[in-house]
Design a protein around this motif. Sequence first.
Motif, PDB file in Angstrom:
ATOM      1  N   ALA A  26      21.785 -25.425 -18.055  1.00 38.09           N
ATOM      2  CA  ALA A  26      21.772 -24.647 -16.816  1.00 38.09           C
ATOM      3  C   ALA A  26      22.482 -25.391 -15.680  1.00 38.09           C
ATOM      4  CB  ALA A  26      20.333 -24.333 -16.418  1.00 38.09           C
ATOM      5  N   GLN A  27      22.233 -26.695 -15.557  1.00 43.16           N
ATOM      6  CA  GLN A  27      22.886 -27.469 -14.506  1.00 43.16           C
ATOM      7  C   GLN A  27      24.391 -27.537 -14.730  1.00 43.16           C
ATOM      8  OE1 GLN A  27      20.662 -31.106 -14.791  1.00 43.16           O
ATOM      9  NE2 GLN A  27      19.500 -30.629 -12.945  1.00 43.16           N
ATOM     10  N   LEU A  28      24.799 -27.725 -15.968  1.00 45.29           N
ATOM     11  CA  LEU A  28      26.224 -27.785 -16.261  1.00 45.29           C
ATOM     12  C   LEU A  28      26.895 -26.452 -15.962  1.00 45.29           C
ATOM     13  CD1 LEU A  28      28.515 -29.543 -17.327  1.00 45.29           C
ATOM     14  CD2 LEU A  28      27.983 -28.709 -19.614  1.00 45.29           C
ATOM     15  N   ALA A  29      26.270 -25.351 -16.354  1.00 50.46           N
ATOM     16  CA  ALA A  29      26.840 -24.025 -16.096  1.00 50.46           C
ATOM     17  C   ALA A  29      26.942 -23.760 -14.595  1.00 50.46           C
ATOM     18  CB  ALA A  29      25.996 -22.947 -16.763  1.00 50.46           C
ATOM     19  N   LEU A  30      25.900 -24.114 -13.842  1.00 53.11           N
ATOM     20  CA  LEU A  30      25.931 -23.910 -12.400  1.00 53.11           C
ATOM     21  C   LEU A  30      26.973 -24.811 -11.736  1.00 53.11           C
ATOM     22  CD1 LEU A  30      24.688 -22.356 -10.061  1.00 53.11           C
ATOM     23  CD2 LEU A  30      22.965 -24.148  -9.889  1.00 53.11           C
ATOM     24  N   GLY A  31      27.110 -26.036 -12.225  1.00 56.49           N
ATOM     25  CA  GLY A  31      28.124 -26.939 -11.686  1.00 56.49           C
ATOM     26  C   GLY A  31      29.532 -26.436 -11.934  1.00 56.49           C
ATOM     27  N   ILE A  32      29.795 -25.947 -13.131  1.00 59.61           N
ATOM     28  CA  ILE A  32      31.122 -25.400 -13.451  1.00 59.61           C
ATOM     29  C   ILE A  32      31.399 -24.154 -12.620  1.00 59.61           C
ATOM     30  CG2 ILE A  32      32.466 -24.274 -15.265  1.00 59.61           C
ATOM     31  CD1 ILE A  32      31.167 -26.266 -17.238  1.00 59.61           C
ATOM     32  N   LYS A  33      30.383 -23.291 -12.479  1.00 56.74           N
ATOM     33  CA  LYS A  33      30.557 -22.077 -11.673  1.00 56.74           C
ATOM     34  C   LYS A  33      30.867 -22.441 -10.222  1.00 56.74           C
ATOM     35  CE  LYS A  33      28.144 -18.032 -10.012  1.00 56.74           C
ATOM     36  NZ  LYS A  33      26.844 -17.438  -9.791  1.00 56.74           N
ATOM     37  N   SER A  34      30.134 -23.404  -9.673  1.00 55.35           N
ATOM     38  CA  SER A  34      30.363 -23.815  -8.279  1.00 55.35           C
ATOM     39  C   SER A  34      31.716 -24.485  -8.115  1.00 55.35           C
ATOM     40  CB  SER A  34      29.261 -24.772  -7.832  1.00 55.35           C
ATOM     41  OG  SER A  34      28.010 -24.156  -7.879  1.00 55.35           O
ATOM     42  N   TYR A  35      32.113 -25.264  -9.109  1.00 55.52           N
ATOM     43  CA  TYR A  35      33.408 -25.947  -9.042  1.00 55.52           C
ATOM     44  C   TYR A  35      34.556 -24.940  -9.087  1.00 55.52           C
ATOM     45  CZ  TYR A  35      37.190 -29.150 -10.223  1.00 55.52           C
ATOM     46  OH  TYR A  35      38.368 -29.853 -10.229  1.00 55.52           O
ATOM     47  N   ARG A  36      34.445 -23.953  -9.966  1.00 53.68           N
ATOM     48  CA  ARG A  36      35.497 -22.934 -10.081  1.00 53.68           C
ATOM     49  C   ARG A  36      35.567 -22.042  -8.853  1.00 53.68           C
ATOM     50  NH1 ARG A  36      35.315 -20.750 -16.298  1.00 53.68           N
ATOM     51  NH2 ARG A  36      36.189 -22.634 -17.223  1.00 53.68           N
TER      52      ARG A  36
END
Length: 100
Positions: A26-36
């Motif tokens: 979940a943290q990785l997915a949220l981090g990638i979403k925020s980065y993109r």
Amino acid sequence: MEEIGVGGGVGGGGGGYWWWSAASTAQLALGIKSYRKGFSGDSRFMPLKAFSVASLFVGATASAAVAFLHSSGIHSVEDIKQVGANIRNGLRIPPRAQDK
């Protein structure tokens, strides 16, 4: 008597620590979403937003490491030392000298 660990699971193994993997994902997915998504909004908040995205990636890495260690049956420093000794034995490297 069975002992209840920190993760709430009974006994050893990775069964009681599945949510560490879920948290990491979940943290990785949220981090990638925020980065993109990139930066939007007031430029004064840019450092805070960058720090929060970086924290998501660091948290995802830490959660994945805990999940891996617990699912591998490594729960203490002594377990890690035993794994290191097994690797050295497999590579036929002599054991390290013990300080007394």
